[in-house]
Design a protein around this motif. Structure first.
Motif, PDB file in Angstrom:
ATOM      1  N   UNK A  73       0.679  -1.006   0.361  1.00 27.72           N
ATOM      2  CA  UNK A  73      -0.090  -0.243  -0.230  1.00 27.72           C
ATOM      3  C   UNK A  73       0.775   0.996  -0.027  1.00 27.72           C
ATOM      4  N   UNK A  74       0.482   2.546  -0.386  1.00 29.02           N
ATOM      5  CA  UNK A  74       1.001   3.598  -0.639  1.00 29.02           C
ATOM      6  C   UNK A  74       1.166   4.683   0.520  1.00 29.02           C
ATOM      7  N   UNK A  75       0.064   4.128   1.463  1.00 32.22           N
ATOM      8  CA  UNK A  75      -0.399   4.645   2.529  1.00 32.22           C
ATOM      9  C   UNK A  75      -1.556   5.871   2.338  1.00 32.22           C
ATOM     10  N   UNK A  76      -0.011   7.051   2.973  1.00 27.05           N
ATOM     11  CA  UNK A  76      -0.774   8.210   2.475  1.00 27.05           C
ATOM     12  C   UNK A  76      -0.290   9.410   1.451  1.00 27.05           C
ATOM     13  N   UNK A  77       0.547   8.868   0.567  1.00 27.53           N
ATOM     14  CA  UNK A  77       1.595   9.503   0.286  1.00 27.53           C
ATOM     15  C   UNK A  77       1.256  10.327  -1.348  1.00 27.53           C
ATOM     16  N   UNK A  78       1.354  11.222  -1.818  1.00 29.58           N
ATOM     17  CA  UNK A  78       1.063  11.661  -2.739  1.00 29.58           C
ATOM     18  C   UNK A  78       2.189  10.963  -3.836  1.00 29.58           C
ATOM     19  N   UNK A  79       2.064  11.654  -4.998  1.00 29.36           N
ATOM     20  CA  UNK A  79       3.057  10.941  -6.741  1.00 29.36           C
ATOM     21  C   UNK A  79       2.829  12.342  -7.797  1.00 29.36           C
ATOM     22  N   UNK A  80       3.586  12.419  -8.028  1.00 26.51           N
ATOM     23  CA  UNK A  80       3.651  12.892  -9.238  1.00 26.51           C
ATOM     24  C   UNK A  80       4.304  12.577 -10.218  1.00 26.51           C
ATOM     25  N   UNK A  81       3.936  11.761 -11.099  1.00 26.43           N
ATOM     26  CA  UNK A  81       4.522  11.437 -12.298  1.00 26.43           C
ATOM     27  C   UNK A  81       4.009  12.093 -13.967  1.00 26.43           C
ATOM     28  N   UNK A  82       5.855  12.638 -15.161  1.00 29.02           N
ATOM     29  CA  UNK A  82       5.442  13.254 -16.069  1.00 29.02           C
ATOM     30  C   UNK A  82       5.887  12.505 -16.809  1.00 29.02           C
ATOM     31  N   UNK A  83       5.129  12.542 -18.021  1.00 26.90           N
ATOM     32  CA  UNK A  83       5.937  12.203 -19.750  1.00 26.90           C
ATOM     33  C   UNK A  83       6.254  13.764 -20.310  1.00 26.90           C
ATOM     34  N   UNK A  84       7.632  12.760 -20.599  1.00 25.30           N
ATOM     35  CA  UNK A  84       7.931  14.825 -21.923  1.00 25.30           C
ATOM     36  C   UNK A  84       8.090  14.119 -23.266  1.00 25.30           C
ATOM     37  N   UNK A  94      -1.280  12.094  -7.909  1.00 25.76           N
ATOM     38  CA  UNK A  94      -2.078  10.785  -7.407  1.00 25.76           C
ATOM     39  C   UNK A  94      -1.988  10.911  -5.931  1.00 25.76           C
ATOM     40  N   UNK A  95      -2.679  11.222  -5.154  1.00 27.78           N
ATOM     41  CA  UNK A  95      -3.551  11.519  -3.796  1.00 27.78           C
ATOM     42  C   UNK A  95      -3.762  10.153  -3.496  1.00 27.78           C
ATOM     43  N   UNK A  96      -2.989   9.518  -2.578  1.00 30.98           N
ATOM     44  CA  UNK A  96      -3.264   7.963  -2.054  1.00 30.98           C
ATOM     45  C   UNK A  96      -4.107   7.354  -0.938  1.00 30.98           C
ATOM     46  N   UNK A 373      10.565   4.739  -2.878  1.00 31.78           N
ATOM     47  CA  UNK A 373      10.579   5.839  -1.700  1.00 31.78           C
ATOM     48  C   UNK A 373       9.884   4.256  -0.691  1.00 31.78           C
ATOM     49  N   UNK A 374      10.649   3.451  -0.632  1.00 31.78           N
ATOM     50  CA  UNK A 374      10.106   2.085   0.074  1.00 31.78           C
ATOM     51  C   UNK A 374       8.948   1.636   0.210  1.00 31.78           C
ATOM     52  N   UNK A 375       8.213   2.193  -1.136  1.00 39.36           N
ATOM     53  CA  UNK A 375       6.244   1.733  -0.664  1.00 39.36           C
ATOM     54  C   UNK A 375       5.847   0.877  -2.326  1.00 39.36           C
ATOM     55  N   UNK A 376       4.853   0.446  -2.463  1.00 45.33           N
ATOM     56  CA  UNK A 376       4.150   0.046  -3.528  1.00 45.33           C
ATOM     57  C   UNK A 376       2.582   0.056  -3.209  1.00 45.33           C
TER      58      UNK A 376
END
Length: 404
Positions: A73-84, A94-96, A373-376
């Motif tokens: 689980x990603x818990x309470x993480x927020x991840x930004x993914x960008x493709x150029x 993505x706000x988990x 960051x050691x999550x998944x």
């Protein structure tokens, strides 16, 4: 120095990493299955799972009255993914904790300042939590020595020339940043959640505007000594063919990219403007469009069979827009003499098409960021792939970002 104590701590850390890696490759698993797969004692597995639950890395999902599955689980993480890419920049936040995804896009390939503004615009939305990590994939290989796009590929992304991408974004946001070839993110997404899940050696080829490929070996992206591994688009498949932007003639990219396929129909009654239109016409029964997709598959077969002789992948996946043309492309691929010959040597190899589609390049960035960051996340939740309406950032100029 307490060698025995250090050894015990190293062994414990190694066991924890082994459990996490097994959950990444196998998906949600019972503790009994984890014990069998890792060859660790049931009591050891239980202790590790309880510790990981306390740290918010895994959670238990009940499947019946007696059994529960362990999942990342990603818990309470927020991840930004960008493709150029050469023609556009896509971003997803993505706000988990809220299980919400926000998307934005820019025309053109942009540059560091534009991408920083894009991230800040997404982060400025109401009720958004601080970002935990950022992943940025570019439509080009990244030189490991400099952190910048390889010089021979930089002409297609002029705003990123000689830019240490990770360093600039880490200075701007002070969070972990993963910068990589977007083809590696594609491969990581398909290995984590799609067609290559759990394969010990997985080759993913993305065929859309250009040709990119990523190689996963034992659960890790293989980049080679200089970051240039997997450049299958620049494998020569037609001696004396058209000149490629890399400087060679007859590269796979000159015959299987969107531009090449569209060009092959010029002057015919089946002329189309985009690869997406060609795929749709082929599905509707247009024989000429079916033919050019079949021929693209044969070229792919030639390149992939030659690559497979060296790396021996268990699964080879074709993604991107060509992956949507599954029957025509796979028929052509399987008909190539190179694939036919290779099957006689290695009959277990599997050729397939993408399960995740075009969004793999963004979800793969999410997988890379969580890994950093050691999550998944063991399974792709519907909200993670439900794109919101894309929108540009506000026009306010961001703070200047110095080149590294």
């Amino acid at each position: 120095m307490n060698v025995a104590g250090t050894t015990r701590r190293s062994r414990k850390t190694g066991n924890v990493d082994l459990v996490i890696e097994t959950l990444r490759s196998d998906g949600p698993s019972s503790q009994a299955a984890l014990s069998r797969r890792t060859e660790l004692a049931p009591a050891t597995i239980n202790n590790i799972v309880q510790a990981l639950r306390a740290d918010g890395v895994v959670e238990l999902r009940r499947v019946n009255g007696r059994e529960a599955l362990v999942e990342l689980t990603a818990g309470r993480s927020a991840i930004v993914s960008i493709r150029v890419g050469a023609s556009s920049v896509e971003a997803a936040w993505l706000d988990f904790a809220a299980e919400t995804r926000f998307d934005a896009a820019l025309p053109g390939s942009g540059g560091p300042e534009a991408v920083i503004a894009l991230i800040r615009a997404l982060g400025g939305e109401a009720a958004r939590r601080p970002v935990s990590a950022i992943a940025l994939g570019v439509e080009a290989p990244i030189d490991r020595a400099t952190g910048a796009i390889a010089p021979w590929a930089a002409a297609r992304l002029p705003g990123w020339r000689e830019v240490d991408i990770r360093a600039i974004l880490e200075r701007a946001f002070e969070v972990p940043v993963i910068a990589d070839n977007d083809a590696n993110f594609d491969a990581l997404a398909e290995w984590t959640w799609g067609a290559g899940r759990g394969a010990d050696c997985f080759l993913n080829v993305t065929c859309s505007e250009g040709i990119g490929s990523g190689l996963i070996i034992d659960g890790r992206v293989h980049r080679g000594g200089d970051g240039m591994a997997g450049q299958i688009g620049h494998m020569v498949v037609e001696q004396g063919g058209a000149v490629c932007f890399c400087g060679n003639r007859g590269c796979l990219a000159t015959v299987v990219s969107e531009r090449a396929i569209v060009q092959s129909l010029r002057g015919s009654d089946s002329e189309r403007e985009t690869l997406r239109e060609i795929v749709a016409a082929a599905e509707a029964g247009d024989a000429a469009c079916q033919r050019v997709l079949f021929e693209s598959g044969r070229y792919l077969g030639r390149a992939l069979a030659n690559a497979a002789k060296i790396i021996a992948p268990k699964v080879v996946c074709v993604g991107g827009l060509l992956g949507n043309a599954k029957p025509f492309v796979l028929d052509g691929l399987n008909s190539s003499i190179e694939v036919t010959t290779h099957r006689a040597i290695s009959p277990s190899i599997e050729f397939t098409t993408s399960e995740l589609g075009p969004d793999a390049r963004l979800t793969g960035g999410v997988a890379a960021a969580l890994l950093a960051i050691g999550q998944g996340v063991s399974e792709l939740a519907p909200w993670m792939i439900a794109r919101t309406a894309t929108r540009p950032p506000p026009l306010a100029a961001p703070e200047p970002a110095a080149r590294a």
